[in-house]
Design an enzyme around this catalytic site. Structure first.
Site, PDB file in Angstrom:
ATOM      1  N   HIS A 127      18.006 -97.338 107.795  1.00 10.35           N
ATOM      2  CA  HIS A 127      17.312 -96.064 107.538  1.00 10.35           C
ATOM      3  C   HIS A 127      17.946 -95.019 108.463  1.00 10.35           C
ATOM      4  CE1 HIS A 127      13.911 -93.219 107.910  1.00 10.35           C
ATOM      5  NE2 HIS A 127      13.492 -93.694 106.752  1.00 10.35           N
ATOM      6  N   ASP A 146      14.477-103.082 113.822  1.00 11.29           N
ATOM      7  CA  ASP A 146      13.607-102.120 113.142  1.00 11.29           C
ATOM      8  C   ASP A 146      12.692-102.926 112.215  1.00 11.29           C
ATOM      9  OD1 ASP A 146      12.428-100.390 111.375  1.00 11.29           O
ATOM     10  OD2 ASP A 146      14.228 -99.202 110.978  1.00 11.29           O
ATOM     11  N   GLN A 156       9.743-102.144 107.870  1.00  8.21           N
ATOM     12  CA  GLN A 156       9.470-102.697 106.538  1.00  8.21           C
ATOM     13  C   GLN A 156       9.197-104.200 106.564  1.00  8.21           C
ATOM     14  OE1 GLN A 156       9.045-100.904 103.860  1.00  8.21           O
ATOM     15  NE2 GLN A 156       9.912 -98.933 104.441  1.00  8.21           N
ATOM     16  N   LYS A 172       2.674 -97.880 107.861  1.00 11.77           N
ATOM     17  CA  LYS A 172       3.187 -98.772 106.812  1.00 11.77           C
ATOM     18  C   LYS A 172       2.425-100.095 106.789  1.00 11.77           C
ATOM     19  CE  LYS A 172       7.878 -96.899 107.037  1.00 11.77           C
ATOM     20  NZ  LYS A 172       7.936 -95.940 105.943  1.00 11.77           N
ATOM     21  N   CYS A 216      16.033 -92.115 102.401  1.00 15.08           N
ATOM     22  CA  CYS A 216      16.491 -91.932 103.784  1.00 15.08           C
ATOM     23  C   CYS A 216      17.486 -93.018 104.176  1.00 15.08           C
ATOM     24  CB  CYS A 216      15.336 -91.908 104.782  1.00 15.08           C
ATOM     25  SG  CYS A 216      14.147 -90.632 104.466  1.00 15.08           S
TER      26      CYS A 216
HETATM   27  N1  C6P Z   1      10.808 -95.436 105.484  1.00 11.69           N
HETATM   28  C1  C6P Z   1      10.425 -95.144 103.103  1.00 11.69           C
HETATM   29  O1  C6P Z   1       9.918 -94.587 102.136  1.00 11.69           O
HETATM   30  P1  C6P Z   1       8.681 -93.542 110.265  1.00 11.69           P
HETATM   31  O2  C6P Z   1       8.970 -92.393 109.358  1.00 11.69           O
HETATM   32  O3  C6P Z   1       9.073 -93.254 111.685  1.00 11.69           O
HETATM   33  O4  C6P Z   1       7.311 -94.070 110.137  1.00 11.69           O
HETATM   34  O5  C6P Z   1       9.612 -94.748 109.746  1.00 11.69           O
HETATM   35  C2  C6P Z   1      11.003 -94.579 109.638  1.00 11.69           C
HETATM   36  C3  C6P Z   1      11.611 -95.790 109.043  1.00 11.69           C
HETATM   37  C4  C6P Z   1      12.449 -96.561 109.817  1.00 11.69           C
HETATM   38  N2  C6P Z   1      12.998 -97.687 109.351  1.00 11.69           N
HETATM   39  C5  C6P Z   1      12.786 -98.118 108.103  1.00 11.69           C
HETATM   40  C6  C6P Z   1      13.405 -99.401 107.650  1.00 11.69           C
HETATM   41  C7  C6P Z   1      11.946 -97.373 107.264  1.00 11.69           C
HETATM   42  O6  C6P Z   1      11.736 -97.803 106.022  1.00 11.69           O
HETATM   43  C8  C6P Z   1      11.372 -96.175 107.729  1.00 11.69           C
HETATM   44  C9  C6P Z   1      10.528 -95.319 106.836  1.00 11.69           C
HETATM   45  C10 C6P Z   1       9.981 -94.762 104.495  1.00 11.69           C
HETATM   46  O7  C6P Z   1      11.270 -96.030 102.978  1.00 11.69           O
HETATM   47  C11 C6P Z   1       9.917 -93.281 104.684  1.00 11.69           C
HETATM   48  S1  C6P Z   1      11.512 -92.540 104.686  1.00 11.69           S
END
Ligand code: C6P
Length: 404
Positions: free
Chosen positions: A120, A197, A200, A223, A361
């Site tokens: 991401h 990370d 997910q 999430k 993203c």
């Molecule tokens: N992905 C998606 O629709 P935040 O925004 O900080 O809560 O998470 C960022 C982030 C980091 N790593 C991974 C693997 C992610 O999937 C995400 C967030 C969302 O896929 C929003 S872009």
């Protein structure tokens, strides 16, 4: 798992969108919130609101205890050794930026950070910003046509300048589940720490940071059925002790004079300013919620949804799935013929079906496949096979509308 009872915990799932029952398949972006989590927030603000770690009065002490109890819940949830290793952040993005900024302080020009091609943006850009400041170099583990990491490249990517490997456990764009335990073992055999990370992965299967032996592990509350604005950085105490603070301000200090400041102990050293002390208790409530259902059961249910959706969607003429790793989390990224993902998403929306469209993203993932974006249906514990049938019918309808 009693899905009917679970669905009743999420009021939004009974909503209608354009007069159609909501089918919510955008869980990868954010999950819906169960009643217990929302009630925790409301109850916190109605009855227990006072700034923490600061007051002698009853409410402040009560709120402090609740925040620290939430930290303990998070610790137990990921099986960290100590609550000193649990730092509350605003989310995954802030947690990675914290590590890039603070750990990155210890890096020198020419030092190397390895990420993967399926990261991401939040696990790419902070390292590039660090590179701009420090002259560090970003290296990339590629993936193959299935969307699986080509781990054999690690041996040549790692050099004596490698300071950190930062990889996602699950790709938000492809669903690939990466063998992070193996990556960590390989990195450690060369003396290199690893950041995972978990944005997910945490909602979908059990995480044990000690078993993984991760040096840093990050995730977002929103999430995993918790509110937005609260997330977690797990870091091994030895690393957190070693690296400088992230932001300066209240709470993270021990003694301040105009000449010099000494810093607070862990975990407070990394929590400058008033934290989201009500969000933390709501996060703990969400973790209790999934723990009560059981992550093993959730994983089985979601894998059934994935298998069902994969089979069902592949019956649609011209539909191709982007990301066919052997080990996938519960999401399907796809394209139908040459119909723009946005057009499919718009038609599905009119049918009450929420999916995400675009690059998610993760633009380098799209570049690797030579596409602009995909439609992504990402499943959560409350989704059903009947909803997948509705999705399949909706996609079929979109396909016919755009048939040339
Ligand atoms: N992905 C998606 O629709 P935040 O925004 O900080 O809560 O998470 C960022 C982030 C980091 N790593 C991974 C693997 C992610 O999937 C995400 C967030 C969302 O896929 C929003 S872009």
């Amino acid at each position: 798992m009693n899905i009917t009872a679970i669905r009743a915990d999420f009021p939004i799932l009974s909503e209608q969108i354009y007069g159609k029952p909501l089918v919510y398949f955008d869980n990868g972006a954010t999950t819906q919130k169960p009643r217990a989590v929302v009630e925790k927030l409301v109850d916190g603000y109605y009855k227990h609101n006072a700034n923490i770690h600061r007051g002698v009065h009853f409410l402040s002490q009560e709120a402090t205890e609740a925040h620290e109890a939430a930290r303990e819940t998070v610790r137990a949830f990921v099986n960290a050794r100590s609550t000193n290793e649990i730092i509350f952040t605003r989310g995954t993005t802030e947690a990675i930026n914290l590590v890039a900024s603070s750990f990155g302080e210890l890096f020198a020009e020419g030092d190397e950070i390895i990420v993967s091609q399926m990261e991401h943006h939040s696990n790419i850009v902070p390292w590039q910003l660090l590179g701009n400041r420090k002259g560090t170099v970003l290296k990339v583990i590629p993936f193959d046509e299935r969307g699986e990491l080509r781990l054999e490249t690690l041996d040549t990517l790692i050099t004596e300048r490698t300071k950190l490997i930062a990889v996602t456990q699950v790709s938000n764009a492809l669903g690939t589940v990466n063998p992070v335990k193996e990556i960590i073992a390989k990195a450690h055999s060369r003396g290199i720490p690893v950041l995972i990370d978990g944005a997910q992965s945490v909602p979908h299967f059990k995480i044990d940071v000690q078993d993984l032996d991760a040096d840093f592990f990050v995730f977002s509350g929103h999430k995993i059925y918790a509110p937005t604005g609260i997330g977690v950085l797990y870091g091994k105490e030895a690393w957190l002790d070693k690296i400088p603070p992230y932001q300066g301000g209240g709470e993270m200090i021990d003694k301040v004079t105009f000449e010099k400041t000494t810093f607070n102990v862990l975990p407070f050293k990394f929590e400058a300013g008033t934290p989201d002390f009500i969000g933390s208790t709501a996060l703990a409530e969400a973790l209790r919620y999934v723990s009560t259902i059981g992550l093993e059961k959730i994983a089985v249910h979601e894998q059934e949804l994935l298998a069902y959706a994969t089979e069902k969607l592949l019956q649609i003429d011209g539909l191709r799935i982007i990301g066919n790793a052997r080990h996938k989390s519960s999401l399907v990224s796809f394209l139908v013929g040459d119909i723009h993902p946005y057009d499919i998403g718009t038609i599905l929306d009119k049918l009450g079906i929420a999916v995400r469209t675009g690059h998610h993203c993760a633009q380098p993932v799209m570049d690797a496949f030579g596409i602009e974006g995909t439609v992504r249906a990402s499943f959560a514990l409350y989704n059903t096979k009947e909803e997948i049938d509705v999705l399949a019918t909706g996609i079929e309808r979109a396909r016919k509308m755009f048939a040339k």
